[in-house]
Design a protein around this motif. Structure first.
Motif, short mmCIF file in Angstrom:
data_model
loop_
_atom_site.label_atom_id
_atom_site.label_comp_id
_atom_site.label_asym_id
_atom_site.label_seq_id
_atom_site.Cartn_x
_atom_site.Cartn_y
_atom_site.Cartn_z
N GLU A 201 0.83 -1.20 0.00
CA GLU A 201 0.00 0.00 0.00
C GLU A 201 0.87 1.26 0.00
O GLU A 201 1.79 1.40 0.81
CB GLU A 201 -0.94 0.03 1.21
N TYR A 202 0.56 2.15 -0.93
CA TYR A 202 1.28 3.41 -1.07
C TYR A 202 0.32 4.58 -0.87
O TYR A 202 -0.89 4.45 -1.04
CB TYR A 202 1.93 3.52 -2.45
N VAL A 203 0.90 5.71 -0.55
CA VAL A 203 0.18 6.97 -0.49
C VAL A 203 0.81 7.92 -1.48
O VAL A 203 2.04 8.05 -1.54
CB VAL A 203 0.25 7.59 0.92
N ASN A 205 0.39 11.83 -2.15
CA ASN A 205 -0.21 13.11 -1.77
C ASN A 205 0.04 14.12 -2.88
O ASN A 205 1.16 14.21 -3.41
CB ASN A 205 0.37 13.59 -0.44
N ARG A 220 5.05 4.79 1.82
CA ARG A 220 4.66 3.37 1.86
C ARG A 220 4.16 3.06 3.26
O ARG A 220 4.79 3.41 4.26
CB ARG A 220 5.85 2.47 1.52
N TYR A 221 2.98 2.45 3.33
CA TYR A 221 2.40 2.03 4.60
C TYR A 221 2.82 0.60 4.93
O TYR A 221 2.90 -0.25 4.03
CB TYR A 221 0.87 2.04 4.54
N TYR A 233 -2.34 0.54 11.38
CA TYR A 233 -1.11 1.19 10.92
C TYR A 233 0.04 0.89 11.88
O TYR A 233 -0.10 1.00 13.09
CB TYR A 233 -1.31 2.71 10.84
N HIS A 268 -5.21 13.31 -0.71
CA HIS A 268 -4.47 12.23 -0.05
C HIS A 268 -5.03 10.92 -0.61
O HIS A 268 -6.15 10.54 -0.30
CB HIS A 268 -4.68 12.34 1.46
N THR A 269 -4.24 10.25 -1.46
CA THR A 269 -4.73 9.07 -2.17
C THR A 269 -3.96 7.83 -1.73
O THR A 269 -2.73 7.81 -1.74
CB THR A 269 -4.57 9.25 -3.69
N GLU A 270 -4.71 6.80 -1.37
CA GLU A 270 -4.14 5.52 -0.96
C GLU A 270 -4.36 4.51 -2.08
O GLU A 270 -5.48 4.35 -2.58
CB GLU A 270 -4.78 5.05 0.34
N ALA A 288 -3.12 15.03 3.99
CA ALA A 288 -2.94 13.81 4.76
C ALA A 288 -2.98 14.16 6.24
O ALA A 288 -2.39 15.15 6.67
CB ALA A 288 -1.61 13.16 4.42
#
Length: 411
Positions: A201-203, A205, A220-221, A233, A268-270, A288
C-alpha cells in the motif's frame, strides 16, 4: 490594505497547519466548524486562538461567510470535506472541484463507481443499506470465495474497517456498522463491501491547481493485524517521488483525480500496488492527516498546505514531483490487548535515539488502555518520527524504537 480572508472548514488534525502559515503570508484565517461535531480525537486538536472568526455550520453559515468575502474555502480534515466542497462551489467557484462529482469525492461507494466508469481498474465494490441488499451481489463470482473488506461509506482513519475471510459470515459486520455513529460524527446509513486487495500500500499526496495534479510526496504504509483488526497502521516511510518505480502508480492517481473532478487543493490518495497493477483504496479531498503533512515538509521541504498558500499568493510554478531531501519514517505504537500500562518509561527511551525528531507518548503507568483496532486508537497510544539524510541511520533507530515499544507491558 485589509487582509484577504481564507476559510478552513474543520481545522483539525493536519488542518491546524493552515492558519499560522496563512497569517504569516498576510491572509486572515477564519474557521468554519461542521455539525455534528466529529469525534473528540479530531476536535481536541482545534486551536481557536489561531482564527479571527469562528463560524458554526449548525447556524446559517452561508450568509455569514459571504459577508467575509473568502478568497478560498479549504477542508482542514475529513469531517469538513463535504461542507468545504459545497461552500466553495457557492462562494469561490473558481477554486472549487467539479460540482457534478461532489458525492464521488466523499462517499466511497460513489467513488468506486466513478473510478470504474472512467475505465480505471478498481476492486469489485458494492454499496448497501442493509444485509438484504448485499445478499444477492455477494453470491456472484466477483465476491464469492474471496476475502471481503467492509467499511462505512463515509468515515476516516480505518474507522470500522472490517475483514471477513472467505467463507465466513459477512452479515454481522454489516449489521454492526449500519446505524452506528462513525468517527466523523455521522451515522452510517450505508456500508461499502469490497473484495480484499493484496499487495503493497502506497500513499500519493498531491496538490491540484487549474486541474493539474502535482505530487508533493509518496509514502509506503506497513499495516499489521491485531486481534480481529487487520488494517492497523504500524509504519509509514517517505519515498522518493521521482523514482521511476512509482511512475505507474502516480499516473493512475492522476487519472483517478481527473475521474473524481479534482480541480484545486490537496488530496491524499491511498493505492494498493497489486500483481495486476495499481488499485485505488480511496481518495481523501484534503491534506494527509495524523501529522503526515508536517512530516512531508521535513522529508521534501514542502507539502500541500504550503503549495496551497503559494498558489493563493499568485505562484503557478509547481514541479510535477518532489525530491526527497531526508529519509523520514514514522513508527506507531500498538496495544495487542486491553490492560493497564506498567512500564511506559520504555517508550521514553526512544527520545534519545539520534534520529528521533518527535516522540508522542500519550500513556503513563497505571493508565487503562484498550487494544489497538484502528489508526485513531493507535494515535491515542503514541508514535515516533525519525529523520536524517542518511537512510541507514533512520532505519537503525526505527528498528530500535520498535524493540523498545515491544517491551511495553500491561496487566
Amino acid at each position: 490594505m485589509t487582509a484577504r480572508t481564507v476559510a478552513i472548514v474543520d481545522p483539525y488534525s493536519s488542518g491546524v497547519l493552515y492558519a499560522p502559515a496563512l497569517r504569516e503570508a498576510g491572509f486572515r484565517p477564519i474557521a468554519v466548524l461542521s455539525w455534528p461535531l466529529p469525534a473528540d480525537s479530531f476536535t481536541a486538536t482545534f486551536r481557536a486562538n489561531d482564527f479571527d472568526t469562528i463560524l458554526t455550520a449548525s447556524k446559517n453559515v452561508v450568509p455569514q461567510l459571504t459577508k467575509l468575502k473568502p478568497l478560498a474555502i479549504i477542508p482542514g480534515s475529513e469531517s469538513g470535506v463535504a461542507l468545504a466542497d459545497d461552500l466553495s462551489q457557492k462562494l469561490t467557484p473558481s477554486l472549487a472541484h467539479v460540482p457534478e462529482l461532489t458525492p464521488s469525492r466523499s462517499h466511497k461507494g460513489h467513488m468506486a463507481k466513478a473510478i470504474s466508469s472512467a475505465g480505471l481498474a478498481m476492486t469489485p465494490t458494492i454499496c448497501v443499506r442493509s444485509v438484504q441488499e448485499a445478499t444477492a451481489p455477494l453470491t456472484t463470482t466477483e465476491f464469492a470465495g474471496h476475502d471481503l473488506v467492509i467499511k462505512p461509506a463515509t468515515s476516516v482513519s480505518t474507522d470500522g474497517v472490517t475483514l471477513v475471510p472467505a467463507g465466513e459470515d459477512w452479515r454481522p459486520a454489516v449489521t454492526a456498522l449500519i446505524g452506528r455513529t462513525n468517527a466523523t460524527g455521522v451515522t452510517n446509513k450505508e456500508v461499502v463491501i469490497q473484495r480484499r486487495l493484496f499487495g503493497t500500500e502506497y500513499v500519493v499526496n498531491t496538490f491540484s491547481h487549474d486541474g493539474h495534479h502535482v505530487v508533493t510526496d509518496v509514502c509506503r504504509y506497513t499495516k499489521t493485524t491485531t486481534n480481529d483488526s487487520f488494517a492497523v497502521y504500524q509504519d509509514v516511510e517517505f519515498l522518493p517521488a521521482d523514482d521511476p518505480m512509482h511512475t505507474d502508480t502516480i499516473n493512475y492517481v492522476r487519472k483517478a483525480l481527473d475521474a473524481l473532478g479534482f480541480r484545486f487543493g490537496p488530496a491524499h490518495t491511498e493505492v494498493m500496488l497489486t500483481n495486476e497493477g495499481p488499485r485505488l483504496v480511496e481518495v481523501n479531498s484534503r491534506l494527509a492527516g495524523s501529522g503526515m503533512a508536517a512530516a512531508a515538509e521535513l522529508a521534501t521541504g514542502d507539502n500541500g498546505a504550503r503549495r496551497t498558500i503559494r498558489y493563493l499568493l499568485g505562484s503557478r510554478d509547481f514541479p510535477a514531483t518532489t525530491t526527497l531531501k531526508r529519509s523520514v519514517s514514522v513508527a506507531m505504537f500498538l496495544a495487542r490487548h486491553d490492560g493497564v500500562v506498567t512500564n511506559a518509561e520504555t517508550l521514553d527511551r526512544i527520545r534519545h535515539l539520534p534520529t528521533c525528531r518527535n516522540l508522542v507518548v500519550n500513556v503513563r503507568n497505571g493508565d487503562k488502555i484498550a487494544k489497538t483496532t484502528d489508526l485513531l486508537s493507535s494515535l491515542r497510544l503514541g508514535w515516533a518520527l525519525f529523520a536524517h539524510r542518511d537512510p541507514a541511520r533512520v532505519k537503525r533507530d526505527h528498528a530500535q524504537a520498535r524493540a523498545y515499544a515491544a517491551e511495553l507491558t500491561t496487566l
